[in-house]
Design an enzyme around this catalytic site. Structure first.
Site, PDB file in Angstrom:
ATOM      1  N   SER A 113       0.808  -1.221   0.000  1.00 15.12           N
ATOM      2  CA  SER A 113       0.000   0.000   0.000  1.00 15.12           C
ATOM      3  C   SER A 113       0.839   1.267   0.000  1.00 15.12           C
ATOM      4  O   SER A 113       1.593   1.512  -0.915  1.00 15.12           O
ATOM      5  CB  SER A 113      -0.966  -0.037   1.186  1.00 15.12           C
ATOM      6  OG  SER A 113      -1.851   1.045   1.126  1.00 15.12           O
ATOM      7  N   HIS A 114       0.736   2.031   1.067  1.00 14.78           N
ATOM      8  CA  HIS A 114       1.375   3.339   1.149  1.00 14.78           C
ATOM      9  C   HIS A 114       2.794   3.260   1.720  1.00 14.78           C
ATOM     10  O   HIS A 114       3.445   4.283   1.865  1.00 14.78           O
ATOM     11  CB  HIS A 114       0.522   4.240   2.025  1.00 14.78           C
ATOM     12  CG  HIS A 114       0.170   3.563   3.323  1.00 14.78           C
ATOM     13  ND1 HIS A 114      -0.738   2.536   3.374  1.00 14.78           N
ATOM     14  CD2 HIS A 114       0.625   3.737   4.577  1.00 14.78           C
ATOM     15  CE1 HIS A 114      -0.830   2.106   4.625  1.00 14.78           C
ATOM     16  NE2 HIS A 114      -0.019   2.810   5.369  1.00 14.78           N
ATOM     17  N   ASP A 277      -2.483   6.352  -3.469  1.00 14.61           N
ATOM     18  CA  ASP A 277      -1.313   5.748  -2.821  1.00 14.61           C
ATOM     19  C   ASP A 277      -0.686   4.646  -3.682  1.00 14.61           C
ATOM     20  O   ASP A 277      -1.040   4.475  -4.843  1.00 14.61           O
ATOM     21  CB  ASP A 277      -1.697   5.198  -1.440  1.00 14.61           C
ATOM     22  CG  ASP A 277      -2.596   3.977  -1.547  1.00 14.61           C
ATOM     23  OD1 ASP A 277      -3.350   3.895  -2.536  1.00 14.61           O
ATOM     24  OD2 ASP A 277      -2.526   3.101  -0.660  1.00 14.61           O
ATOM     25  N   ASP A 279      -0.949   1.438  -4.045  1.00  7.47           N
ATOM     26  CA  ASP A 279      -1.764   0.434  -4.742  1.00  7.47           C
ATOM     27  C   ASP A 279      -3.116   0.980  -5.206  1.00  7.47           C
ATOM     28  O   ASP A 279      -3.974   0.205  -5.632  1.00  7.47           O
ATOM     29  CB  ASP A 279      -1.964  -0.792  -3.845  1.00  7.47           C
ATOM     30  CG  ASP A 279      -2.688  -0.453  -2.550  1.00  7.47           C
ATOM     31  OD1 ASP A 279      -2.554   0.693  -2.087  1.00  7.47           O
ATOM     32  OD2 ASP A 279      -3.391  -1.317  -2.005  1.00  7.47           O
ATOM     33  N   ASP A 281      -5.719   2.480  -3.665  1.00  9.20           N
ATOM     34  CA  ASP A 281      -6.995   2.395  -2.949  1.00  9.20           C
ATOM     35  C   ASP A 281      -7.259   3.613  -2.056  1.00  9.20           C
ATOM     36  O   ASP A 281      -8.369   3.777  -1.567  1.00  9.20           O
ATOM     37  CB  ASP A 281      -7.127   1.078  -2.158  1.00  9.20           C
ATOM     38  CG  ASP A 281      -6.033   0.876  -1.139  1.00  9.20           C
ATOM     39  OD1 ASP A 281      -5.137   1.742  -1.048  1.00  9.20           O
ATOM     40  OD2 ASP A 281      -6.072  -0.160  -0.431  1.00  9.20           O
ATOM     41  N   ARG A 282      -6.253   4.453  -1.853  1.00  7.15           N
ATOM     42  CA  ARG A 282      -6.487   5.644  -1.023  1.00  7.15           C
ATOM     43  C   ARG A 282      -6.714   6.881  -1.880  1.00  7.15           C
ATOM     44  O   ARG A 282      -6.318   6.923  -3.042  1.00  7.15           O
ATOM     45  CB  ARG A 282      -5.279   5.917  -0.132  1.00  7.15           C
ATOM     46  CG  ARG A 282      -5.061   4.841   0.887  1.00  7.15           C
ATOM     47  CD  ARG A 282      -3.985   5.217   1.873  1.00  7.15           C
ATOM     48  NE  ARG A 282      -3.970   4.212   2.915  1.00  7.15           N
ATOM     49  CZ  ARG A 282      -3.432   4.374   4.110  1.00  7.15           C
ATOM     50  NH1 ARG A 282      -2.844   5.506   4.424  1.00  7.15           N
ATOM     51  NH2 ARG A 282      -3.467   3.409   5.000  1.00  7.15           N
ATOM     52  N   LYS A 376     -11.367  -0.334  -0.823  1.00  8.02           N
ATOM     53  CA  LYS A 376     -11.491   1.104  -0.987  1.00  8.02           C
ATOM     54  C   LYS A 376     -10.915   1.469  -2.354  1.00  8.02           C
ATOM     55  O   LYS A 376     -10.157   0.693  -2.939  1.00  8.02           O
ATOM     56  CB  LYS A 376     -10.833   1.854   0.143  1.00  8.02           C
ATOM     57  CG  LYS A 376      -9.390   1.524   0.374  1.00  8.02           C
ATOM     58  CD  LYS A 376      -8.929   2.207   1.657  1.00  8.02           C
ATOM     59  CE  LYS A 376      -7.497   1.852   1.974  1.00  8.02           C
ATOM     60  NZ  LYS A 376      -7.360   1.159   3.253  1.00  8.02           N
TER      61      LYS A 376
HETATM   62  C1  G1P Z   1      -3.923   1.793   8.133  1.00  8.43           C
HETATM   63  C2  G1P Z   1      -5.146   2.651   8.290  1.00  8.43           C
HETATM   64  C3  G1P Z   1      -6.390   1.822   8.085  1.00  8.43           C
HETATM   65  C4  G1P Z   1      -6.322   1.140   6.713  1.00  8.43           C
HETATM   66  C5  G1P Z   1      -5.031   0.367   6.586  1.00  8.43           C
HETATM   67  C6  G1P Z   1      -4.854  -0.223   5.198  1.00  8.43           C
HETATM   68  O1  G1P Z   1      -3.932   0.763   9.078  1.00  8.43           O
HETATM   69  O2  G1P Z   1      -5.173   3.275   9.557  1.00  8.43           O
HETATM   70  O3  G1P Z   1      -7.521   2.632   8.191  1.00  8.43           O
HETATM   71  O4  G1P Z   1      -7.409   0.288   6.531  1.00  8.43           O
HETATM   72  O5  G1P Z   1      -3.924   1.217   6.844  1.00  8.43           O
HETATM   73  O6  G1P Z   1      -4.789   0.761   4.216  1.00  8.43           O
HETATM   74  P1  G1P Z   1      -3.094   0.837  10.460  1.00  8.43           P
HETATM   75  O7  G1P Z   1      -1.666   1.122  10.079  1.00  8.43           O
HETATM   76  O8  G1P Z   1      -3.673   2.000  11.221  1.00  8.43           O
HETATM   77  O9  G1P Z   1      -3.330  -0.473  11.122  1.00  8.43           O
HETATM   78 ZN    ZN Z   2      -3.356   1.272  -0.242  1.00 11.22          ZN
END
Ligand code: G1P
Ligand code: ZN
Length: 543
Positions: A113-114, A277, A279, A281-282, A376
């Site tokens: 992801s991010h 982000d 991948d 989804d954000r 998302k």
């Molecule tokens: C974080 C975000 C959460 C999201 C997840 C995946 O998780 O807070 O809302 O679903 O990334 O993108 P966290 O690092 O807080 O567990």
């Molecule tokens: Zn992501």
């Protein structure tokens, strides 16, 4: 082609977190590490022989190598076909879309992801079920349990599959279909939003800037925003996906998407700015010199949903993660539809969507989506906003201000403290929890504690219970503070502090969130002994 059974020993640390298994690239590169986890997935899901799987990732470092390994393991484990995105690419929402459209058994998404990428960055893998959504906890727990007892994995010996050309290839008995990663997704978006109205808006001189952060949404945004909707070339910035995201941190927030933020606060700022982000989804939504808090974005989309063709028939309900502000609850109440409060992580929305209970879902962490897929969806949120802007003909800021004037404003902020020593973070949480028995009734400045708890959730559809989902301190006036430790990091611990207060008075709606929340911030820091326990003076990221 020969199927080989390779003897292995388990790794003790393959426990999926908030969103799949995330580790350093170097961990995944160590012998048998990826293979073990993939075999644990296959052993757990027990796909009937000949099943179809979807496979793709965000293009980060090690994506291509991992795809080849997984394809060969899928062939050895009896899959009949794998749909893989060209070049190994599929954004997370596009993967969800493809799983649903072709009714496959499930899919494997490669993404952290991010989190940063590159040889020293992070890598991740997660399994999505046939509804297109992240596997629920009972499956991720079973995968983890299986990973701890694994003694062998299966793989075929074969040359690598050519991933850069669409077409169908044979891999042993299995077929590999390399698909256009954008086409199915773009078609779905066209079915949900008024592309004609958005095209007219852009044709009329409305300017936008989309920052793909050198991550997976580049090709998607260019195809949809520039090609199909007519935004001038260059409206998408950082549009070429790179294995290390150009050295950046592909997280669309005010800190990491600073290039976009600078453009949007500048004198020549476009009307609309957005970022996604690693991948895809954000989403982060910006107006000219204006930031839309993700919790507000969910509420605004819900309130204006009827303007988008895909949602004109009305919303069944909305859902938000517990730390997300209650702005969406107010809209739901006015619409007369239910609003569900779930733990953090998209996997908790799946059951509600499958049961037809909710249409829109969102998290404060720049995540918004709907039942069109089971993830998302960053670009979806951007298109939803563009659809609303086209129909209402108002600037982003004006839409937010009018929304607050109607519903009141849930002033909101999240403070992240990244890279803390795990011991200190755990001790801080234990210290907070230790005070819970005596906190209710106590007064801190203007705030009196009404309740405190460790959030737990009973899934209304399957009755499963998830405990330990975040420490909540609620005050008599409806304000609250939530403390949570991240479940997605790979280094030390990340503490998230979520702050929320309700402001009904429109005269105060223009106020800066940090100022409006200053009293709560002091309480949060004092109750948690933040400075003493972490040595930190200020958060790493403020949203
Ligand atoms: C974080 C975000 C959460 C999201 C997840 C995946 O998780 O807070 O809302 O679903 O990334 O993108 P966290 O690092 O807080 O567990
Ligand atoms: Zn992501």
């Amino acid at each position: 082609m020969s199927i080989k059974t390779i003897v292995t020993t388990p790794f003790a640390d393959q426990k999926p977190g908030t969103s799949g298994l995330r580790k350093k690239v170097t961990a995944f590169q160590s012998p048998r590490y990826l293979e073990n986890f993939v075999q644990a997935i296959f052993d757990t899901i027990q796909a009937p022989s000949g099943s179809t799987l979807v496979l793709g990732g965000d293009g980060r470092y090690y994506n291509r190598e991992a795809i080849q390994i997984i394809l060969k393991m899928a062939a050895a484990n009896g899959f009949g076909k794998v749909l893989v995105g060209q070049g190994g690419i599929l954004s997370t929402p596009a993967a969800s879309c493809v799983i649903r459209k072709y009714a496959t058994f499930g899919g494997i998404i490669l993404s952290a992801s991010h989190n940063p990428g590159g040889p020293d960055g992070d890598f991740g893998i997660k399994y999505n079920t046939g509804n297109g959504g992240p596997a629920p906890e009972k499956i991720t727990e079973a995968i983890y349990a299986r990973s701890k007892e694994l003694t062998r994995y299966r793989v075929i010996e074969a040359p690598d599959v050519a991933l850069d050309q669409t077409g169908t290839y044979a891999l042993g008995e299995m077929k590999v279909e390399v698909i256009d990663p954008v086409a199915d997704y773009a078609e779905l978006m066209e079915s949900l939003f008024d592309f004609t109205a958005i095209r007219a808006l852009i044709g009329g001189g409305f300017r936008l800037c989309f920052d793909a952060m050198h991550a997976v949404t580049g090709p998607y945004a260019r195809e949809i925003l520039e090609k199909r909707l007519g935004a001038p070339t260059g409206s998408v910035i950082n549009g070429v996906p790179l294995p290390d995201f150009g050295g950046g941190h592909p997280d669309p927030n005010l800190t990491y998407a600073h290039q976009l933020v600078e453009i949007m606060v500048g004198a020549e700022a476009p009307d609309f700015g957005a970022a996604s982000d690693g991948d895809g989804d954000r989403n982060m939504i910006l107006g000219r010199q204006f930031f839309v808090n993700p919790s507000d974005s969910l509420a605004i989309l819900a309130a204006n949903a009827a303007l988008a063709p895909g949602y004109a028939a009305g919303l069944a309900g909305v859902a938000r993660s517990m730390p997300t502000s209650a702005a969406a609850d107010r809209v739901a109440a006015q619409l007369g539809i239910p609003c569900f409060e779930t733990p953090t992580g998209w996997k908790f929305f799946g059951n509600l969507m499958d049961a037809g209970k909710v249409t829109l879902c969102g998290e404060e962490s720049f995540g918004t989506g709907s039942s069109h897929v089971r993830e998302k969806d960053g670009l979806w949120a951007v298109l939803f906003w563009l659809n609303i802007l086209a129909k209402r003909g108002l600037p982003v800021e004006e839409i937010a201000l009018r929304h607050w004037a109607e519903y009141g404003r849930n002033v909101y902020s999240r403070h992240d403290y990244e890279g803390l020593p795990s011991d200190a973070a755990n001790a801080l949480m234990a210290h907070l929890k230790g005070q819970f028995a005596k906190l209710p009734g106590q007064r801190f400045g203007n705030y009196q504690v009404k309740f405190c708890d460790d959030f737990s959730y009973t899934d209304p559809i399957d009755g499963s219970v998830s405990t330990g989902q975040g420490l909540r301190i609620g005050f008599e006036d409806g304000s609250r503070i939530v403390f949570r430790l991240s479940g997605t990091g790979t280094e030390g611990a990340t503490l998230r502090i979520y702050l929320e207060a309700f402001e009904p008075d429109p005269a105060k709606h223009g106020q800066d969130a940090q100022q409006a929340l200053a009293g709560l911030i002091v309480i949060a820091n004092e109750l948690s002994e933040l400075k003493l326990r972490t040595g930190r003076e200020k958060p790493t990221v403020i949203t």
